[in-house]
Design an enzyme around this catalytic site. Structure first.
Site, PDB file in Angstrom:
ATOM      1  N   ASN A  44      -0.837 -22.872  58.769  1.00 58.15           N
ATOM      2  CA  ASN A  44      -0.407 -22.597  57.398  1.00 58.15           C
ATOM      3  C   ASN A  44      -1.046 -23.595  56.432  1.00 58.15           C
ATOM      4  OD1 ASN A  44       1.369 -24.435  58.735  1.00 58.15           O
ATOM      5  ND2 ASN A  44       2.941 -24.158  57.183  1.00 58.15           N
ATOM      6  N   ILE A  45      -1.410 -23.071  55.269  1.00 57.74           N
ATOM      7  CA  ILE A  45      -2.068 -23.874  54.232  1.00 57.74           C
ATOM      8  C   ILE A  45      -1.247 -23.719  52.952  1.00 57.74           C
ATOM      9  CG2 ILE A  45      -4.217 -24.306  52.976  1.00 57.74           C
ATOM     10  CD1 ILE A  45      -4.966 -24.384  55.840  1.00 57.74           C
ATOM     11  N   GLU A  46      -0.588 -24.785  52.546  1.00 61.29           N
ATOM     12  CA  GLU A  46       0.268 -24.720  51.354  1.00 61.29           C
ATOM     13  C   GLU A  46      -0.494 -25.127  50.096  1.00 61.29           C
ATOM     14  OE1 GLU A  46       3.824 -26.945  52.381  1.00 61.29           O
ATOM     15  OE2 GLU A  46       4.468 -25.317  53.729  1.00 61.29           O
ATOM     16  N   CYS A  55       0.341 -18.197  55.228  1.00 59.72           N
ATOM     17  CA  CYS A  55       0.921 -18.450  56.551  1.00 59.72           C
ATOM     18  C   CYS A  55      -0.170 -18.573  57.621  1.00 59.72           C
ATOM     19  CB  CYS A  55       1.826 -17.291  56.968  1.00 59.72           C
ATOM     20  SG  CYS A  55       3.280 -17.074  55.948  1.00 59.72           S
ATOM     21  N   GLU A  57      -0.357 -17.134  60.497  1.00 54.89           N
ATOM     22  CA  GLU A  57      -0.751 -15.851  61.108  1.00 54.89           C
ATOM     23  C   GLU A  57      -1.890 -15.206  60.308  1.00 54.89           C
ATOM     24  OE1 GLU A  57       2.266 -16.957  60.380  1.00 54.89           O
ATOM     25  OE2 GLU A  57       3.836 -15.940  61.518  1.00 54.89           O
ATOM     26  N   CYS A  94       6.869 -13.756  59.072  1.00 50.92           N
ATOM     27  CA  CYS A  94       7.380 -13.186  57.815  1.00 50.92           C
ATOM     28  C   CYS A  94       6.889 -11.742  57.648  1.00 50.92           C
ATOM     29  CB  CYS A  94       6.979 -14.050  56.626  1.00 50.92           C
ATOM     30  SG  CYS A  94       5.301 -13.757  56.043  1.00 50.92           S
ATOM     31  N   CYS A  97       3.103 -11.141  56.714  1.00 42.44           N
ATOM     32  CA  CYS A  97       2.184 -11.271  57.856  1.00 42.44           C
ATOM     33  C   CYS A  97       2.260 -10.049  58.769  1.00 42.44           C
ATOM     34  CB  CYS A  97       2.481 -12.544  58.640  1.00 42.44           C
ATOM     35  SG  CYS A  97       1.988 -14.024  57.735  1.00 42.44           S
TER      36      CYS A  97
HETATM   37  N1  THU Z   1       5.037 -19.897  57.462  1.00 40.00           N
HETATM   38  C1  THU Z   1       4.071 -19.459  58.326  1.00 40.00           C
HETATM   39  O1  THU Z   1       3.001 -20.067  58.447  1.00 40.00           O
HETATM   40  N2  THU Z   1       4.313 -18.318  59.024  1.00 40.00           N
HETATM   41  C2  THU Z   1       5.453 -17.579  58.932  1.00 40.00           C
HETATM   42  O2  THU Z   1       5.540 -16.506  59.514  1.00 40.00           O
HETATM   43  C3  THU Z   1       6.571 -18.064  58.134  1.00 40.00           C
HETATM   44  C4  THU Z   1       6.287 -19.219  57.251  1.00 40.00           C
HETATM   45  C5  THU Z   1       4.779 -21.110  56.687  1.00 40.00           C
HETATM   46  C6  THU Z   1       4.599 -20.898  55.220  1.00 40.00           C
HETATM   47  C7  THU Z   1       5.009 -22.245  54.663  1.00 40.00           C
HETATM   48  O3  THU Z   1       3.878 -23.102  54.666  1.00 40.00           O
HETATM   49  C8  THU Z   1       6.018 -22.765  55.655  1.00 40.00           C
HETATM   50  O4  THU Z   1       5.876 -21.996  56.819  1.00 40.00           O
HETATM   51  C9  THU Z   1       7.455 -22.692  55.176  1.00 40.00           C
HETATM   52  O5  THU Z   1       7.769 -21.430  54.746  1.00 40.00           O
END
Ligand code: THU
Length: 139
Positions: A44-46, A55, A57, A94, A97
């Site tokens: 995941n890259i915020e 996310c 995935e 989520c 995804c």
């Molecule tokens: N996140 C994912 O990478 N995959 C998911 O299916 C659910 C959420 C990440 C997004 C965000 O960076 C962190 O988890 C918190 O929501």
């Protein structure tokens, strides 16, 4: 009980989570997908503009597709910072995804979710949005 192949893919997802960029949530996620080109992973890259976060995935799937993968059969995902006793929902993929999985993965694709189980993509999203190419092109 996972097969050796599933365990290997899941370990690739766990390893990918080490590269997660998650300074805001501190929730590190890794994903790995298997296709005819091998295993390709993502994390995941915020972003400070929260809605731009992607996310793990989707990063893994876009990474695989952009490297030429066209038959993505399995995807593993691991939320490595989740507490061992956490509810299963904290480990699930989520909805956004899941929709992207339907677009880029094979119809009978398998999704391995660390600490939650092995699912078919159909289980995760039984009635996805879908367009026939004839509906897009008006043919
Ligand atoms: N996140 C994912 O990478 N995959 C998911 O299916 C659910 C959420 C990440 C997004 C965000 O960076 C962190 O988890 C918190 O929501």
């Amino acid at each position: 009980m996972l097969t050796r192949d599933e365990e290997f893919l899941l370990n690739s997802a766990r390893a990918a989570a080490a590269n997660a960029y998650c300074p805001y949530s501190k929730f590190a996620v890794g994903a790995a997908c298997e296709s005819e080109i091998g295993i390709v992973s993502g994390c995941n890259i915020e972003n400070a503009s929260y809605g731009l976060t992607v996310c793990a995935e989707r990063v893994a799937l876009f990474n695989a597709r952009s490297r030429g993968a066209s038959r993505i059969t399995r995807l593993a995902v691991s939320c490595i910072t989740v507490r061992p006793d956490a509810a299963i929902n904290q480990r699930m993929c989520c909805g956004a995804c899941r929709q992207v999985m339907v677009e880029l993965m094979q119809p009978n694709a398998i999704v391995i979710i660390d600490g939650a189980g092995v699912f078919t993509l159909r289980d995760l999203l039984p009635a996805p949005f879908w367009l026939q190419s004839s509906e897009i092109n008006g043919e």
